[in-house]
Motif scaffolding. Structure first.
Motif, PDB file in Angstrom:
ATOM      1  N   LEU A  24      51.079  59.930  26.975  1.00  0.00           N
ATOM      2  CA  LEU A  24      49.974  59.590  26.084  1.00  0.00           C
ATOM      3  C   LEU A  24      50.146  58.173  25.530  1.00  0.00           C
ATOM      4  O   LEU A  24      49.191  57.388  25.495  1.00  0.00           O
ATOM      5  CB  LEU A  24      49.884  60.611  24.944  1.00  0.00           C
ATOM      6  N   ILE A  25      51.350  57.849  25.117  1.00  0.00           N
ATOM      7  CA  ILE A  25      51.619  56.499  24.611  1.00  0.00           C
ATOM      8  C   ILE A  25      51.432  55.468  25.724  1.00  0.00           C
ATOM      9  O   ILE A  25      50.889  54.386  25.493  1.00  0.00           O
ATOM     10  CB  ILE A  25      53.051  56.413  24.023  1.00  0.00           C
ATOM     11  N   LEU A  26      51.876  55.796  26.946  1.00  0.00           N
ATOM     12  CA  LEU A  26      51.685  54.883  28.075  1.00  0.00           C
ATOM     13  C   LEU A  26      50.201  54.644  28.327  1.00  0.00           C
ATOM     14  O   LEU A  26      49.777  53.509  28.587  1.00  0.00           O
ATOM     15  CB  LEU A  26      52.358  55.432  29.334  1.00  0.00           C
ATOM     16  N   TRP A  27      49.406  55.690  28.256  1.00  0.00           N
ATOM     17  CA  TRP A  27      47.977  55.555  28.467  1.00  0.00           C
ATOM     18  C   TRP A  27      47.349  54.686  27.375  1.00  0.00           C
ATOM     19  O   TRP A  27      46.536  53.805  27.655  1.00  0.00           O
ATOM     20  CB  TRP A  27      47.322  56.942  28.500  1.00  0.00           C
ATOM     21  N   ILE A  28      47.730  54.920  26.124  1.00  0.00           N
ATOM     22  CA  ILE A  28      47.204  54.127  25.005  1.00  0.00           C
ATOM     23  C   ILE A  28      47.625  52.662  25.155  1.00  0.00           C
ATOM     24  O   ILE A  28      46.823  51.747  24.926  1.00  0.00           O
ATOM     25  CB  ILE A  28      47.665  54.713  23.654  1.00  0.00           C
ATOM     26  N   ALA A  29      48.876  52.431  25.542  1.00  0.00           N
ATOM     27  CA  ALA A  29      49.362  51.059  25.720  1.00  0.00           C
ATOM     28  C   ALA A  29      48.617  50.363  26.855  1.00  0.00           C
ATOM     29  O   ALA A  29      48.279  49.179  26.755  1.00  0.00           O
ATOM     30  CB  ALA A  29      50.863  51.074  25.995  1.00  0.00           C
ATOM     31  N   TRP A  30      48.358  51.098  27.945  1.00  0.00           N
ATOM     32  CA  TRP A  30      47.598  50.522  29.053  1.00  0.00           C
ATOM     33  C   TRP A  30      46.201  50.147  28.588  1.00  0.00           C
ATOM     34  O   TRP A  30      45.678  49.075  28.914  1.00  0.00           O
ATOM     35  CB  TRP A  30      47.534  51.516  30.221  1.00  0.00           C
ATOM     36  N   LEU A  31      45.578  51.028  27.813  1.00  0.00           N
ATOM     37  CA  LEU A  31      44.246  50.765  27.280  1.00  0.00           C
ATOM     38  C   LEU A  31      44.269  49.545  26.359  1.00  0.00           C
ATOM     39  O   LEU A  31      43.370  48.698  26.404  1.00  0.00           O
ATOM     40  CB  LEU A  31      43.737  52.000  26.530  1.00  0.00           C
ATOM     41  N   MET A  32      45.310  49.439  25.543  1.00  0.00           N
ATOM     42  CA  MET A  32      45.458  48.286  24.653  1.00  0.00           C
ATOM     43  C   MET A  32      45.579  46.993  25.463  1.00  0.00           C
ATOM     44  O   MET A  32      44.942  45.983  25.143  1.00  0.00           O
ATOM     45  CB  MET A  32      46.693  48.461  23.765  1.00  0.00           C
ATOM     46  N   ASP A  33      46.380  47.023  26.535  1.00  0.00           N
ATOM     47  CA  ASP A  33      46.512  45.845  27.392  1.00  0.00           C
ATOM     48  C   ASP A  33      45.171  45.468  28.021  1.00  0.00           C
ATOM     49  O   ASP A  33      44.845  44.286  28.143  1.00  0.00           O
ATOM     50  CB  ASP A  33      47.547  46.088  28.492  1.00  0.00           C
ATOM     51  N   LEU A  34      44.402  46.464  28.421  1.00  0.00           N
ATOM     52  CA  LEU A  34      43.091  46.208  29.011  1.00  0.00           C
ATOM     53  C   LEU A  34      42.160  45.546  27.993  1.00  0.00           C
ATOM     54  O   LEU A  34      41.470  44.568  28.308  1.00  0.00           O
ATOM     55  CB  LEU A  34      42.476  47.510  29.533  1.00  0.00           C
ATOM     56  N   ILE A  35      42.156  46.058  26.773  1.00  0.00           N
ATOM     57  CA  ILE A  35      41.306  45.483  25.719  1.00  0.00           C
ATOM     58  C   ILE A  35      41.718  44.042  25.428  1.00  0.00           C
ATOM     59  O   ILE A  35      40.870  43.156  25.296  1.00  0.00           O
ATOM     60  CB  ILE A  35      41.359  46.352  24.443  1.00  0.00           C
ATOM     61  N   VAL A  36      43.023  43.805  25.352  1.00  0.00           N
ATOM     62  CA  VAL A  36      43.520  42.444  25.104  1.00  0.00           C
ATOM     63  C   VAL A  36      43.104  41.522  26.240  1.00  0.00           C
ATOM     64  O   VAL A  36      42.684  40.382  26.018  1.00  0.00           O
ATOM     65  CB  VAL A  36      45.057  42.450  24.920  1.00  0.00           C
ATOM     66  N   TRP A  37      43.192  42.000  27.482  1.00  0.00           N
ATOM     67  CA  TRP A  37      42.809  41.188  28.632  1.00  0.00           C
ATOM     68  C   TRP A  37      41.312  40.867  28.605  1.00  0.00           C
ATOM     69  O   TRP A  37      40.912  39.736  28.874  1.00  0.00           O
ATOM     70  CB  TRP A  37      43.172  41.919  29.928  1.00  0.00           C
ATOM     71  N   ILE A  38      40.488  41.864  28.254  1.00  0.00           N
ATOM     72  CA  ILE A  38      39.042  41.651  28.191  1.00  0.00           C
ATOM     73  C   ILE A  38      38.689  40.642  27.099  1.00  0.00           C
ATOM     74  O   ILE A  38      37.819  39.784  27.287  1.00  0.00           O
ATOM     75  CB  ILE A  38      38.302  42.991  27.954  1.00  0.00           C
ATOM     76  N   LEU A  39      39.372  40.724  25.969  1.00  0.00           N
ATOM     77  CA  LEU A  39      39.071  39.828  24.843  1.00  0.00           C
ATOM     78  C   LEU A  39      39.780  38.477  24.934  1.00  0.00           C
ATOM     79  O   LEU A  39      39.503  37.586  24.125  1.00  0.00           O
ATOM     80  CB  LEU A  39      39.443  40.510  23.528  1.00  0.00           C
ATOM     81  N   SER A  40      40.661  38.304  25.897  1.00  0.00           N
ATOM     82  CA  SER A  40      41.462  37.072  25.970  1.00  0.00           C
ATOM     83  C   SER A  40      40.635  35.786  26.074  1.00  0.00           C
ATOM     84  O   SER A  40      41.056  34.766  25.527  1.00  0.00           O
ATOM     85  CB  SER A  40      42.473  37.158  27.112  1.00  0.00           C
ATOM     86  N   PRO A  41      39.474  35.766  26.746  1.00  0.00           N
ATOM     87  CA  PRO A  41      38.702  34.516  26.741  1.00  0.00           C
ATOM     88  C   PRO A  41      38.128  34.172  25.362  1.00  0.00           C
ATOM     89  O   PRO A  41      37.859  33.015  25.062  1.00  0.00           O
ATOM     90  CB  PRO A  41      37.563  34.779  27.727  1.00  0.00           C
ATOM     91  N   ILE A  42      37.968  35.184  24.519  1.00  0.00           N
ATOM     92  CA  ILE A  42      37.352  34.988  23.205  1.00  0.00           C
ATOM     93  C   ILE A  42      38.397  34.805  22.103  1.00  0.00           C
ATOM     94  O   ILE A  42      38.276  33.936  21.248  1.00  0.00           O
ATOM     95  CB  ILE A  42      36.465  36.209  22.850  1.00  0.00           C
ATOM     96  N   LYS A  43      39.421  35.629  22.136  1.00  0.00           N
ATOM     97  CA  LYS A  43      40.407  35.677  21.045  1.00  0.00           C
ATOM     98  C   LYS A  43      41.791  35.969  21.605  1.00  0.00           C
ATOM     99  O   LYS A  43      41.945  36.812  22.479  1.00  0.00           O
ATOM    100  CB  LYS A  43      40.002  36.793  20.061  1.00  0.00           C
ATOM    101  N   THR A  44      42.802  35.295  21.098  1.00  0.00           N
ATOM    102  CA  THR A  44      44.180  35.568  21.488  1.00  0.00           C
ATOM    103  C   THR A  44      44.737  36.654  20.578  1.00  0.00           C
ATOM    104  O   THR A  44      44.781  36.484  19.360  1.00  0.00           O
ATOM    105  CB  THR A  44      45.049  34.305  21.377  1.00  0.00           C
ATOM    106  N   ILE A  45      45.136  37.755  21.192  1.00  0.00           N
ATOM    107  CA  ILE A  45      45.689  38.883  20.451  1.00  0.00           C
ATOM    108  C   ILE A  45      47.074  39.163  21.007  1.00  0.00           C
ATOM    109  O   ILE A  45      47.264  39.206  22.225  1.00  0.00           O
ATOM    110  CB  ILE A  45      44.807  40.143  20.597  1.00  0.00           C
ATOM    111  N   PRO A  47      49.442  42.110  20.708  1.00  0.00           N
ATOM    112  CA  PRO A  47      49.708  43.451  20.179  1.00  0.00           C
ATOM    113  C   PRO A  47      51.189  43.803  20.226  1.00  0.00           C
ATOM    114  O   PRO A  47      51.938  43.316  21.071  1.00  0.00           O
ATOM    115  CB  PRO A  47      48.906  44.355  21.109  1.00  0.00           C
ATOM    116  N   SER A  48      51.610  44.637  19.297  1.00  0.00           N
ATOM    117  CA  SER A  48      52.993  45.134  19.309  1.00  0.00           C
ATOM    118  C   SER A  48      53.170  46.215  20.359  1.00  0.00           C
ATOM    119  O   SER A  48      54.238  46.358  20.940  1.00  0.00           O
ATOM    120  CB  SER A  48      53.363  45.692  17.943  1.00  0.00           C
ATOM    121  N   LEU A  49      52.131  47.000  20.576  1.00  0.00           N
ATOM    122  CA  LEU A  49      52.188  48.072  21.555  1.00  0.00           C
ATOM    123  C   LEU A  49      51.638  47.555  22.880  1.00  0.00           C
ATOM    124  O   LEU A  49      50.443  47.301  23.005  1.00  0.00           O
ATOM    125  CB  LEU A  49      51.365  49.279  21.084  1.00  0.00           C
TER     126      LEU A  49
END
Length: 103
Positions: A24-45, A47-49
């Motif tokens: 579950l944590i791996l899935w959440i972390a993967w989702l977090m990485d995906l969100i960060v990648w999608i937002l990377s052109p707009i905002k540098t994030i 995340p700790s996870l």
């Protein structure tokens, strides 16, 4: 997770009462990485996870001294629990050099 549990006990922390499955944590972390990648052109994030950190934290790293015992006659001086206790005592003293209860 034997060693972290010994460290938590030695430092007086409570053991976690809720255990979240690694998948579950791996899935959440993967989702977090995906969100960060999608937002990377707009905002540098930053995340700790992250997926990488989660994989590192959930990887089993256990070592055995059985081969050394068998081939070399090695016997450990301290058990894992005794070694962790001695290490924590040392670091507690080093963290507070003015401690009066040094052994």
């Amino acid at each position: 997770w034997e060693m972290p549990k010994l460290v938590w006990d030695g430092l007086g922390y409570q053991k976690p009462s809720i255990v979240i499955p690694a998948f579950l944590i791996l899935w959440i972390a993967w989702l977090m990485d995906l969100i960060v990648w999608i937002l990377s052109p707009i905002k540098t994030i930053k995340p700790s996870l992250t997926y990488f950190r989660t994989v590192l934290a959930t990887t089993n790293r256990s070592f055995s001294s059985e081969k050394a015992k068998k081939l070399l006659g090695y016997e450990p001086i301290f058990s894992l629990a005794e070694g962790v206790k001695k290490s924590l005592d040392y670091f507690k003293d080093e963290r507070n050099p003015n401690a009066t209860d040094k052994k």
